[in-house]
Write a protein that holds these residues in place. Structure first.
Motif, PDB file in Angstrom:
ATOM      1  N   HIS A   1       0.765  -1.388  -0.050  1.00 17.68           N
ATOM      2  CA  HIS A   1      -0.206  -0.097  -0.134  1.00 17.68           C
ATOM      3  C   HIS A   1       0.809   1.253   0.185  1.00 17.68           C
ATOM      4  O   HIS A   1       2.086   1.419   0.812  1.00 17.68           O
ATOM      5  N   GLY A   2      -0.078   2.098  -1.047  1.00 15.26           N
ATOM      6  CA  GLY A   2       1.354   3.514  -1.171  1.00 15.26           C
ATOM      7  C   GLY A   2       2.466   3.524  -1.747  1.00 15.26           C
ATOM      8  O   GLY A   2       2.532   5.145  -2.089  1.00 15.26           O
ATOM      9  N   ARG A   3       3.027   2.532  -2.237  1.00 15.49           N
ATOM     10  CA  ARG A   3       4.037   3.066  -3.508  1.00 15.49           C
ATOM     11  C   ARG A   3       4.354   1.788  -3.802  1.00 15.49           C
ATOM     12  O   ARG A   3       5.138   1.221  -4.373  1.00 15.49           O
ATOM     13  N   ALA A   4       3.073   1.131  -4.324  1.00 13.26           N
ATOM     14  CA  ALA A   4       3.092  -0.200  -4.906  1.00 13.26           C
ATOM     15  C   ALA A   4       3.227   0.257  -6.332  1.00 13.26           C
ATOM     16  O   ALA A   4       2.810   0.940  -7.284  1.00 13.26           O
ATOM     17  N   ARG A   5       4.449  -0.927  -6.880  1.00 18.97           N
ATOM     18  CA  ARG A   5       4.918  -0.683  -8.202  1.00 18.97           C
ATOM     19  C   ARG A   5       3.751  -1.738  -8.782  1.00 18.97           C
ATOM     20  O   ARG A   5       3.308  -2.851  -8.445  1.00 18.97           O
ATOM     21  N   ILE A   6       4.116  -1.399 -10.333  1.00 20.48           N
ATOM     22  CA  ILE A   6       2.313  -2.160 -11.105  1.00 20.48           C
ATOM     23  C   ILE A   6       3.341  -3.435 -12.054  1.00 20.48           C
ATOM     24  O   ILE A   6       4.543  -3.512 -12.264  1.00 20.48           O
ATOM     25  N   HIS A   7       2.556  -4.043 -11.859  1.00 18.19           N
ATOM     26  CA  HIS A   7       3.388  -5.906 -12.017  1.00 18.19           C
ATOM     27  C   HIS A   7       3.023  -6.010 -13.483  1.00 18.19           C
ATOM     28  O   HIS A   7       4.069  -6.414 -14.454  1.00 18.19           O
ATOM     29  N   GLN A   8       1.571  -6.083 -14.096  1.00 18.20           N
ATOM     30  CA  GLN A   8       1.657  -6.066 -15.888  1.00 18.20           C
ATOM     31  C   GLN A   8      -0.368  -5.337 -15.772  1.00 18.20           C
ATOM     32  O   GLN A   8      -1.186  -4.496 -14.286  1.00 18.20           O
ATOM     33  N   ILE A   9      -0.082  -4.677 -16.631  1.00 19.20           N
ATOM     34  CA  ILE A   9      -1.668  -4.601 -17.188  1.00 19.20           C
ATOM     35  C   ILE A   9      -2.345  -5.730 -18.818  1.00 19.20           C
ATOM     36  O   ILE A   9      -1.580  -5.544 -19.211  1.00 19.20           O
ATOM     37  N   ASP A  10      -3.450  -5.987 -17.626  1.00 21.27           N
ATOM     38  CA  ASP A  10      -3.928  -6.793 -18.692  1.00 21.27           C
ATOM     39  C   ASP A  10      -5.381  -6.234 -19.317  1.00 21.27           C
ATOM     40  O   ASP A  10      -5.877  -5.558 -18.998  1.00 21.27           O
ATOM     41  N   ASN A  11      -4.507  -5.699 -21.065  1.00 22.06           N
ATOM     42  CA  ASN A  11      -5.172  -4.426 -21.057  1.00 22.06           C
ATOM     43  C   ASN A  11      -6.749  -5.026 -22.515  1.00 22.06           C
ATOM     44  O   ASN A  11      -6.697  -4.029 -23.196  1.00 22.06           O
ATOM     45  N   ASP A  12      -7.004  -5.522 -22.558  1.00 19.48           N
ATOM     46  CA  ASP A  12      -8.281  -6.653 -23.239  1.00 19.48           C
ATOM     47  C   ASP A  12      -9.091  -5.630 -23.134  1.00 19.48           C
ATOM     48  O   ASP A  12      -9.920  -5.720 -23.768  1.00 19.48           O
ATOM     49  N   ARG A  13      -9.821  -5.587 -22.014  1.00 22.76           N
ATOM     50  CA  ARG A  13     -11.029  -4.497 -22.159  1.00 22.76           C
ATOM     51  C   ARG A  13     -11.314  -3.233 -22.779  1.00 22.76           C
ATOM     52  O   ARG A  13     -11.478  -2.862 -22.856  1.00 22.76           O
ATOM     53  N   ILE A  14      -9.226  -2.567 -22.005  1.00 22.73           N
ATOM     54  CA  ILE A  14      -9.189  -1.334 -23.093  1.00 22.73           C
ATOM     55  C   ILE A  14      -9.859  -1.278 -24.570  1.00 22.73           C
ATOM     56  O   ILE A  14      -9.900  -0.547 -25.044  1.00 22.73           O
ATOM     57  N   LYS A  15      -8.823  -1.959 -24.565  1.00 28.38           N
ATOM     58  CA  LYS A  15      -8.522  -3.139 -26.528  1.00 28.38           C
ATOM     59  C   LYS A  15     -10.140  -3.032 -27.096  1.00 28.38           C
ATOM     60  O   LYS A  15     -10.815  -2.631 -27.708  1.00 28.38           O
ATOM     61  N   GLN A  16     -10.915  -3.396 -26.223  1.00 27.34           N
ATOM     62  CA  GLN A  16     -12.479  -3.798 -27.285  1.00 27.34           C
ATOM     63  C   GLN A  16     -13.344  -2.112 -26.772  1.00 27.34           C
ATOM     64  O   GLN A  16     -13.395  -2.468 -27.317  1.00 27.34           O
ATOM     65  N   GLU A  17     -12.499  -1.673 -25.394  1.00 27.90           N
ATOM     66  CA  GLU A  17     -13.568  -0.616 -25.950  1.00 27.90           C
ATOM     67  C   GLU A  17     -13.553   0.454 -26.667  1.00 27.90           C
ATOM     68  O   GLU A  17     -13.789   1.179 -27.622  1.00 27.90           O
ATOM     69  N   LEU A  18     -11.503   0.667 -27.449  1.00 30.61           N
ATOM     70  CA  LEU A  18     -11.189   1.540 -28.211  1.00 30.61           C
ATOM     71  C   LEU A  18     -11.668   1.087 -29.587  1.00 30.61           C
ATOM     72  O   LEU A  18     -11.978   1.851 -30.372  1.00 30.61           O
ATOM     73  N   GLU A  19     -12.410  -0.278 -29.699  1.00 28.42           N
ATOM     74  CA  GLU A  19     -12.183  -1.011 -31.521  1.00 28.42           C
ATOM     75  C   GLU A  19     -13.587  -0.594 -31.145  1.00 28.42           C
ATOM     76  O   GLU A  19     -14.279  -0.583 -32.415  1.00 28.42           O
ATOM     77  N   GLN A  20     -14.414  -0.224 -30.331  1.00 27.58           N
ATOM     78  CA  GLN A  20     -15.763   0.092 -30.351  1.00 27.58           C
ATOM     79  C   GLN A  20     -16.181   1.492 -30.384  1.00 27.58           C
ATOM     80  O   GLN A  20     -17.591   2.415 -30.379  1.00 27.58           O
ATOM     81  N   GLY A  21     -15.250   2.380 -30.583  1.00 29.29           N
ATOM     82  CA  GLY A  21     -14.894   3.698 -30.989  1.00 29.29           C
ATOM     83  C   GLY A  21     -15.082   4.831 -29.835  1.00 29.29           C
ATOM     84  O   GLY A  21     -15.053   5.744 -30.465  1.00 29.29           O
ATOM     85  N   ARG A  22     -14.408   4.514 -28.574  1.00 29.31           N
ATOM     86  CA  ARG A  22     -14.969   4.870 -27.409  1.00 29.31           C
ATOM     87  C   ARG A  22     -13.911   5.140 -26.730  1.00 29.31           C
ATOM     88  O   ARG A  22     -12.312   4.874 -27.117  1.00 29.31           O
ATOM     89  N   ILE A  23     -13.728   6.550 -25.998  1.00 27.89           N
ATOM     90  CA  ILE A  23     -12.744   7.126 -25.575  1.00 27.89           C
ATOM     91  C   ILE A  23     -12.464   6.879 -23.970  1.00 27.89           C
ATOM     92  O   ILE A  23     -13.375   6.602 -23.226  1.00 27.89           O
ATOM     93  N   VAL A  24     -11.725   6.299 -23.324  1.00 22.65           N
ATOM     94  CA  VAL A  24     -11.114   5.188 -22.093  1.00 22.65           C
ATOM     95  C   VAL A  24     -10.377   6.288 -21.613  1.00 22.65           C
ATOM     96  O   VAL A  24      -8.989   6.820 -22.007  1.00 22.65           O
ATOM     97  N   ILE A  25     -11.285   6.479 -20.419  1.00 21.69           N
ATOM     98  CA  ILE A  25     -10.855   7.251 -19.276  1.00 21.69           C
ATOM     99  C   ILE A  25     -10.213   6.885 -18.214  1.00 21.69           C
ATOM    100  O   ILE A  25     -11.280   5.895 -17.559  1.00 21.69           O
ATOM    101  N   VAL A  26      -9.511   6.136 -18.119  1.00 24.45           N
ATOM    102  CA  VAL A  26      -8.185   6.075 -16.508  1.00 24.45           C
ATOM    103  C   VAL A  26      -8.660   6.543 -15.897  1.00 24.45           C
ATOM    104  O   VAL A  26      -7.810   7.090 -15.764  1.00 24.45           O
ATOM    105  N   ALA A  27      -8.498   5.983 -14.557  1.00 26.47           N
ATOM    106  CA  ALA A  27      -7.607   7.202 -12.929  1.00 26.47           C
ATOM    107  C   ALA A  27      -6.503   6.682 -12.978  1.00 26.47           C
ATOM    108  O   ALA A  27      -6.643   5.325 -12.725  1.00 26.47           O
ATOM    109  N   GLY A  28      -5.500   7.381 -12.648  1.00 24.45           N
ATOM    110  CA  GLY A  28      -4.764   7.309 -12.211  1.00 24.45           C
ATOM    111  C   GLY A  28      -4.260   7.322 -10.714  1.00 24.45           C
ATOM    112  O   GLY A  28      -4.967   6.498  -9.984  1.00 24.45           O
ATOM    113  N   PHE A  29      -2.163   6.696 -10.952  1.00 28.03           N
ATOM    114  CA  PHE A  29      -2.232   6.580  -9.212  1.00 28.03           C
ATOM    115  C   PHE A  29      -2.947   5.016  -8.343  1.00 28.03           C
ATOM    116  O   PHE A  29      -2.418   4.994  -7.358  1.00 28.03           O
TER     117      PHE A  29
END
Ligand code: ADP
Ligand code: ASP
Ligand code: MG
Length: 411
Positions: free
Chosen positions: A108-136
């Motif tokens: 907690h508080g300073r975690a490092r990113i291990h991996q990103i499973d970007n399937d969902r983002i890709k699906q949304e982009l393919e539908q023509g949507r703008i994807v807004i992601v919560a940072g941090f």
């Protein structure tokens, strides 16, 4: 046209009006044919407000609950920005870190990113949507909400850009790019057109808050084209890339400063093999980051060891040292919490001896007492009294030939 990742910091989304402006910029890119992923921070200073609120309710807020709390800041912005886009007739979808597939280490508080499973983002982009992601923010594989450390939205953006092989990652902020020093305390600072990953990493690590150090590390590792720009103007920003020391042709490319430095001196540590590792392992286990370390022998049986840490980690460091005083066998502990660190950074330093000596004389000419020093191939840092930091930054900026002729107003 490919994917563009944009990140908007707190000031850039601080009010409804600012969010409207951000939506307009995103739409311009979308209309040019880009697939858009937008990472946002919490509005204005709202993360600070949440931190203060937590402190009113707990003397040392539990890290898990702190992450739960702070992650809400970014969620406010993603929903509002998505609404602003939808109101203009554009399809947009907001996602928390977890929904965006961001898995982090279970810290907690300073975690490092291990991996990103970007399937969902890709699906949304393919539908023509703008994807807004919560940072941090992300989630650990144990299902806990985690945060990446203050300023970590930059790292979310760069990690997404790397994972989706985006054309570029644009970091929109409240200044027009990376400057030779913090333009808020050095009005003569110049904007750089380009800077190398290595120099930017040093500047960011040494306190130049314009980019989260881990975002630069990630950009370098995955060769992400990183651009820092203002969300308030259409000015060209600064490109952070592999090699670009030709920018100023100067030995020193920039000055960084950090005003939250504390020093601790452990007095009378027994002289024996393994003593340093015992001391610093104990501090590491308690999650305390240590920076400069100085060991001085005052007689053959005991040492004094001084080191710096952040003012934020100071109370925990002192608490930890007192708790382990008997095991570690030292006599006493002293600390100072009113220090700062000023650093000069430049790839050209490797081939230019005498830069450190020049830095020391420029500081002493202003009667600035240097308390500690640390050097690497491309930087020299000095710990000095905090109340002299502005003088130190402007003196070094001028003395190493970085001042512009006339002060300009940045923004
Ligand atoms: P954001 O909320 O957009 O992430 P930050 O406050 O984290 O913005 O970063 C932008 C700030 O970084 C600027 O307002 C500026 O005061 C500070 N800063 C420190 N060093 C530098 C530098 N070398 N160049 C540009 N900005 C800097
Ligand atoms: N909102 C978080 C902070 O203020 C993360 C960020 O802005 O990058 O630190
Ligand atoms: Mg920031």
């Amino acid at each position: 046209m490919g994917i563009v990742v944009q990140k908007y910091g707190g000031t850039s989304v601080g009010t409804a009006d600012r969010i409207h402006k951000v939506a307009e910029r995103i739409i311009r890119y979308k209309n040019e044919g880009h697939q858009m992923i937008v990472v946002v921070s919490a509005m204005g200073k709202s993360t600070d407000v949440l931190v203060d609120l937590a402190k009113e309710l707990h003397t040392n807020p539990p890290a898990r609950e702190m992450d739960m709390l702070l992650a809400t800041g970014e969620q406010v912005t993603i929903a509002l920005l998505s609404m602003a886009l939808q109101n203009r007739g554009y399809e947009a979808v907001s996602m928390t870190g977890w929904q965006a597939g961001i898995t982090t280490e279970p810290i907690h508080g300073r975690a490092r990113i291990h991996q990103i499973d970007n399937d969902r983002i890709k699906q949304e982009l393919e539908q023509g949507r703008i994807v807004i992601v919560a940072g941090f923010q992300g989630a650990s594989n144990t299902g806990e909400i985690t945060t990446l450390g203050r300023g970590g939205s930059d790292t979310t953006a760069v990690a997404l850009a790397a994972s989706l092989q985006a054309e570029c990652c644009e970091i929109y902020t409240d200044v027009s790019g990376v400057f030779t020093a913090d333009p808020r305390i050095a009005p003569c600072a110049q904007k750089l057109d380009r800077i190398s990953y290595d120099e930017m990493l040093e500047l960011a690590t040494l306190g130049a808050g314009v980019l989260h150090p881990r975002s630069v590390e990630t950009a370098k590792k995955y060769q992400v084209k990183l651009i820092v720009r203002s969300s308030f103007t259409d000015e060209e920003g600064t490109i952070v890339e592999e090699e670009s020391n030709m920018e100023t042709g100067k030995v020193v490319s920039g000055i960084a400063h950090d005003t939250s430095v504390a020093s601790i001196t452990v007095i009378g540590m027994p002289v024996k093999v393994g003593m340093l590792s015992n001391l610093f392992k104990t501090l590491a286990i308690s999650g305390i980051n240590v920076d400069i370390i100085i060991q001085s022998t005052y007689h053959d049986k005991a040492n004094n060891i001084s080191f710096t840490t952040s003012t934020e980690d100071l109370p925990r460091a002192i608490q930890t040292l007192h708790a382990y005083q008997e095991d570690l066998g030292f006599e006493s502990v002293e600390y100072e919490d009113d220090l700062a660190k000023v650093s000069i950074v430049g790839a050209g330093m490797i081939t230019n001896p005498g830069v450190a000596a020049d830095m020391f004389s420029h500081l002493s000419e202003q009667n600035i007492l240097i308390r500690m020093v640390s050097t690497s191939d491309i930087k020299v840092s000095c710990v000095i009294p905090r109340d002299q930091i502005s003088l130190a930054v402007s003196t070094l900026h001028r003395s190493f030939g970085l001042d512009v002729q006339e002060a300009v107003v940045h923004g």
